[in-house]
Design a protein around this motif. Structure first.
Motif, mmCIF file in Angstrom:
data_model
loop_
_atom_site.group_PDB
_atom_site.id
_atom_site.type_symbol
_atom_site.label_atom_id
_atom_site.label_comp_id
_atom_site.label_asym_id
_atom_site.label_seq_id
_atom_site.Cartn_x
_atom_site.Cartn_y
_atom_site.Cartn_z
ATOM 1 N N PHE A 110 2.070 -5.598 2.975
ATOM 2 C CA PHE A 110 3.091 -6.203 3.802
ATOM 3 C C PHE A 110 3.671 -5.231 4.573
ATOM 4 C CE2 PHE A 110 4.834 -5.407 -0.186
ATOM 5 C CZ PHE A 110 5.732 -4.623 -0.244
ATOM 6 N N ASP A 111 4.499 -5.767 5.448
ATOM 7 C CA ASP A 111 5.250 -4.873 6.574
ATOM 8 C C ASP A 111 6.679 -4.667 6.351
ATOM 9 O OD1 ASP A 111 6.327 -7.091 7.809
ATOM 10 O OD2 ASP A 111 5.033 -7.399 9.395
ATOM 11 N N GLU A 112 7.282 -3.747 7.250
ATOM 12 C CA GLU A 112 8.721 -3.737 6.722
ATOM 13 C C GLU A 112 9.383 -4.983 7.037
ATOM 14 O OE1 GLU A 112 7.811 -3.246 11.226
ATOM 15 O OE2 GLU A 112 6.845 -2.519 9.419
ATOM 16 N N ASN A 122 1.063 -2.203 5.884
ATOM 17 C CA ASN A 122 0.952 -0.876 5.096
ATOM 18 C C ASN A 122 1.598 -0.428 4.080
ATOM 19 O OD1 ASN A 122 3.345 -0.255 6.537
ATOM 20 N ND2 ASN A 122 2.396 1.723 7.605
ATOM 21 N N ILE A 123 2.342 -1.523 3.521
ATOM 22 C CA ILE A 123 3.170 -1.129 2.496
ATOM 23 C C ILE A 123 2.961 -1.895 1.187
ATOM 24 C CG2 ILE A 123 5.812 -1.657 1.451
ATOM 25 C CD1 ILE A 123 6.928 -1.684 4.351
ATOM 26 N N LEU A 124 2.834 -0.960 0.095
ATOM 27 C CA LEU A 124 2.214 -1.717 -1.388
ATOM 28 C C LEU A 124 3.166 -1.947 -2.213
ATOM 29 C CD1 LEU A 124 -0.651 1.092 -1.762
ATOM 30 C CD2 LEU A 124 -0.817 -1.254 -1.045
ATOM 31 N N GLY A 125 4.407 -1.627 -2.001
ATOM 32 C CA GLY A 125 5.663 -1.720 -2.931
ATOM 33 C C GLY A 125 6.755 -1.216 -2.471
ATOM 34 N N LEU A 138 6.188 -6.252 -4.640
ATOM 35 C CA LEU A 138 4.879 -5.581 -4.989
ATOM 36 C C LEU A 138 3.660 -6.227 -4.445
ATOM 37 C CD1 LEU A 138 5.154 -4.758 -8.588
ATOM 38 C CD2 LEU A 138 5.057 -3.029 -7.022
ATOM 39 N N SER A 139 2.745 -5.461 -4.011
ATOM 40 C CA SER A 139 1.276 -6.074 -3.734
ATOM 41 C C SER A 139 0.488 -6.481 -4.890
ATOM 42 C CB SER A 139 0.217 -5.081 -2.853
ATOM 43 O OG SER A 139 -0.919 -5.277 -2.877
ATOM 44 N N GLN A 140 0.162 -7.630 -5.046
ATOM 45 C CA GLN A 140 -0.671 -8.149 -6.318
ATOM 46 C C GLN A 140 -1.840 -7.151 -6.328
ATOM 47 O OE1 GLN A 140 -2.534 -11.879 -6.137
ATOM 48 N NE2 GLN A 140 -1.846 -12.247 -8.200
ATOM 49 N N GLY A 152 -7.511 6.427 -9.618
ATOM 50 C CA GLY A 152 -7.496 7.715 -9.363
ATOM 51 C C GLY A 152 -6.131 8.038 -10.128
ATOM 52 N N LYS A 153 -5.171 8.808 -9.286
ATOM 53 C CA LYS A 153 -4.151 9.043 -10.066
ATOM 54 C C LYS A 153 -2.906 8.101 -9.713
ATOM 55 C CE LYS A 153 -5.060 13.853 -9.016
ATOM 56 N NZ LYS A 153 -6.219 13.844 -7.659
ATOM 57 N N SER A 154 -3.181 6.923 -9.125
ATOM 58 C CA SER A 154 -1.869 6.222 -8.604
ATOM 59 C C SER A 154 -1.723 4.850 -9.562
ATOM 60 C CB SER A 154 -2.228 5.781 -7.049
ATOM 61 O OG SER A 154 -3.736 4.822 -7.182
ATOM 62 N N ASN A 155 -0.261 4.390 -9.208
ATOM 63 C CA ASN A 155 -0.138 3.120 -9.886
ATOM 64 C C ASN A 155 1.124 2.752 -9.092
ATOM 65 O OD1 ASN A 155 1.391 1.151 -11.848
ATOM 66 N ND2 ASN A 155 -0.322 1.487 -13.182
ATOM 67 N N THR A 156 0.970 1.887 -8.145
ATOM 68 C CA THR A 156 1.937 1.359 -7.467
ATOM 69 C C THR A 156 3.191 0.982 -8.147
ATOM 70 O OG1 THR A 156 0.722 1.001 -5.403
ATOM 71 C CG2 THR A 156 2.701 -0.264 -5.701
ATOM 72 N N ALA A 157 2.998 -0.048 -9.135
ATOM 73 C CA ALA A 157 4.187 -0.687 -9.818
ATOM 74 C C ALA A 157 4.832 0.548 -10.640
ATOM 75 C CB ALA A 157 3.611 -1.556 -10.877
#
Length: 256
Positions: A110-112, A122-125, A138-140, A152-157
């Motif tokens: 989503f955006d700003e 470009n926003i994930l959370g 949060l992006s589902q 990888g090494k990522s977890n947005t939540a």
């Protein structure tokens, strides 16, 4: 006839008393199944710690509203969000996210302006502020990807919940007073700024987003710490040791 009503009430109370635990047991069994299938952190917990993790996930789901905007929220999403909340603070029994009331799930980026349509998304959370204070967005798709084997090494939540932990002292500054003892503050700042320099010169495997500021550094390296603890300990032993002291956890040891 006078005896019929009290007997009926007693029967109803008896039914409800014995029904409720069964409903709760089924609910917790559903949570446990999802955790066993999707959350490697939970899979690696000691057997005696798993019931408390399930209990804390259930309590989070009961206390925080999780709703979708353009996204259909499934039980999988609720459990993954709750697990993301519990993981960073699992060694702090009784912790509550008092600065959170709602988690809003968007289908994707989503955006700003919180729009999930258009080409500037470009926003994930994010952790809300101002009118959105007490809310997390949060992006589902990012939520689910964070618990996939391709993350990888990522977890947005987890990233966003670490921001909330950081925020509990009133400032999102990468120096969470609730986690960071005074004796760790100077070593933490030293390691943080040394690693940021390495990121900026392309000498680090940490996501470059961590170099934006101290708060993003904390959130990004916390993702790495919980998602790929073995790799982090190998490549960044000093940073790993400090995070282990802050979160009072050693996830790499649990993998052995």
């Amino acid at each position: 006839m006078a005896f019929v009503i009290p007997i009926a009430i007693f029967a109803l109370l008896f039914w409800w008393f014995y029904r409720k635990p069964k409903t709760q047991s089924k609910h917790q069994a559903t949570i446990t199944g999802i955790l066993e299938s999707n959350v490697s952190y939970y899979q690696q917990l000691r057997a005696e710690d798993k019931p408390r993790f399930v209990k804390e996930v259930s309590e989070f789901m009961d206390s925080v509203t999780i709703e979708g905007v353009g996204a259909k929220v499934e039980i999988l999403d609720k459990v993954l969000i709750a697990a993301s909340a519990v993981i960073p603070i699992f060694s702090f029994p009784g912790w509550r996210y008092r600065n959170l009331t709602n988690v809003i799930l968007y289908p994707d980026t989503f955006d700003e302006k919180y729009q999930f349509e258009g080409d500037r998304r470009n926003i994930l959370g994010m952790v809300g502020s101002g009118p959105l204070n007490g809310q997390m967005l949060l992006s589902q798709s990012a939520l689910r990807h964070g618990f996939s084997e391709h993350n990888g090494k990522s977890n947005t939540a987890i990233h966003e919940f670490v921001h909330l932990v950081d925020k509990t002292d009133g400032a999102v500054d990468g120096m969470p007073e609730s986690l960071l003892r005074n004796s760790y503050s100077i070593p933490w700042l030293k390691v943080m700024h040394e690693e940021i320099k390495r990121i900026e010169t392309g000498e680090s495997d940490i996501n470059p987003y961590a170099a934006m500021n101290q708060s993003e550094f904390l959130a990004v390296v916390s993702e790495y710490f919980f998602v790929k603890p073995d790799t982090m300990k190998e490549h960044h032993p000093e940073l790993y040791a400090l995070l282990s002291k802050m979160f009072k956890q050693d996830p790499n040891a649990a993998m052995q």
